[in-house]
Motif scaffolding. Structure first.
Motif: not given
Length: 235
Positions: A70-75, A88-99
């Motif tokens: 997985n890779v992700g970003v947050k702010a 703290r308060g934050y928004l995060d997005y995670t992309f999971v990939f298993g090829p």
């Protein structure tokens, strides 16, 4: 699919409201204790847990395995009430990939297939921050909190000659528990080891390209347990 992205957009829009309020009011205390806006990146591995129970059946089938990297970003925004305690308060997005993929050759015919296990997860989070040990330049701490968001997951196989098979599609609201350890250096560089423990499941809505009939299962869902190491810069 459009309905799923509309739900994600709503979660993202709601998450910006508290962050904007913090920035506009100038809240955050002394920047020397780790308060301030932050941006971060993280990466790790996610593990998948599935559960199947046919309607009116007592038999429950469970399975587990690695969903993929997985890779992700947050702010978001850190606010410390004291040098030791903060939130703290934050928004995060995670992309999971298993090829994965296979290849075989029979006579003059060559065949191959590739499978992608993937997921998109977006959550709005609120964490309690604790600095356990501190020096003038380094703070070692921990965090615990909760998130609210939405996720989508799928497993798709593409074969050559060209055929595409969807093993499953899933989606649903997320309510993860966030726990982890942190190391903050020079009040601006924060390193974290984090875990997102799922409490809600994403319902599987499609199996082998066929929509799952309503009321056919008492349980047909998937959960993702996410581990990560990350870096954030505190402004």
């Amino acid at each position: 699919m459009n309905k799923h992205f509309k739900k994600i957009a709503c979660v993202a829009a709601l998450s910006l409201m508290p962050m904007m309020a913090f920035a506009d009011d100038g809240v955050g205390g002394d920047s020397g204790n780790g308060s301030g806006l932050f941006l971060g990146l993280d990466t790790g591995y996610s593990f998948q847990f599935t559960k199947t129970q046919v309607k009116n059946s007592k038999e429950i089938d469970t399975a587990s395995g690695m969903a993929g990297a997985n890779v992700g970003v947050k702010a978001g925004y850190n606010f410390f009430f004291t040098p030791m305690f903060g939130v703290r308060g934050y928004l995060d997005y995670t992309f999971v990939f298993g090829p994965s993929g296979t290849a075989s050759e029979g006579g003059a015919v060559k065949t191959s297939s590739s499978t992608m296990n993937s997921a998109h997860l977006i959550t709005l989070n609120a964490d309690l921050l604790v600095n356990i040990m501190q020096t003038d330049s380094v703070a070692f701490g921990a965090f615990v909190g909760i998130g609210l968001g939405y996720g989508m997951a799928s497993n798709v196989t593409t074969s050559n000659p060209g055929t595409t098979t969807t093993a499953y599609k899933a989606g649903g609201f997320l309510l993860p528990i966030n726990v982890g350890l942190s190391l903050t250096a020079n009040n601006h560089h924060r390193f974290e080891l984090g875990f997102k423990i799922p409490t809600l499941s994403m319902d599987i809505t499609e199996v082998s390209g066929v929509k799952v009939p309503d009321n056919a299962f008492d349980a047909l869902n998937v959960k993702l347990f996410t581990t990560s190491v990350g870096y954030s810069y505190i402004f």
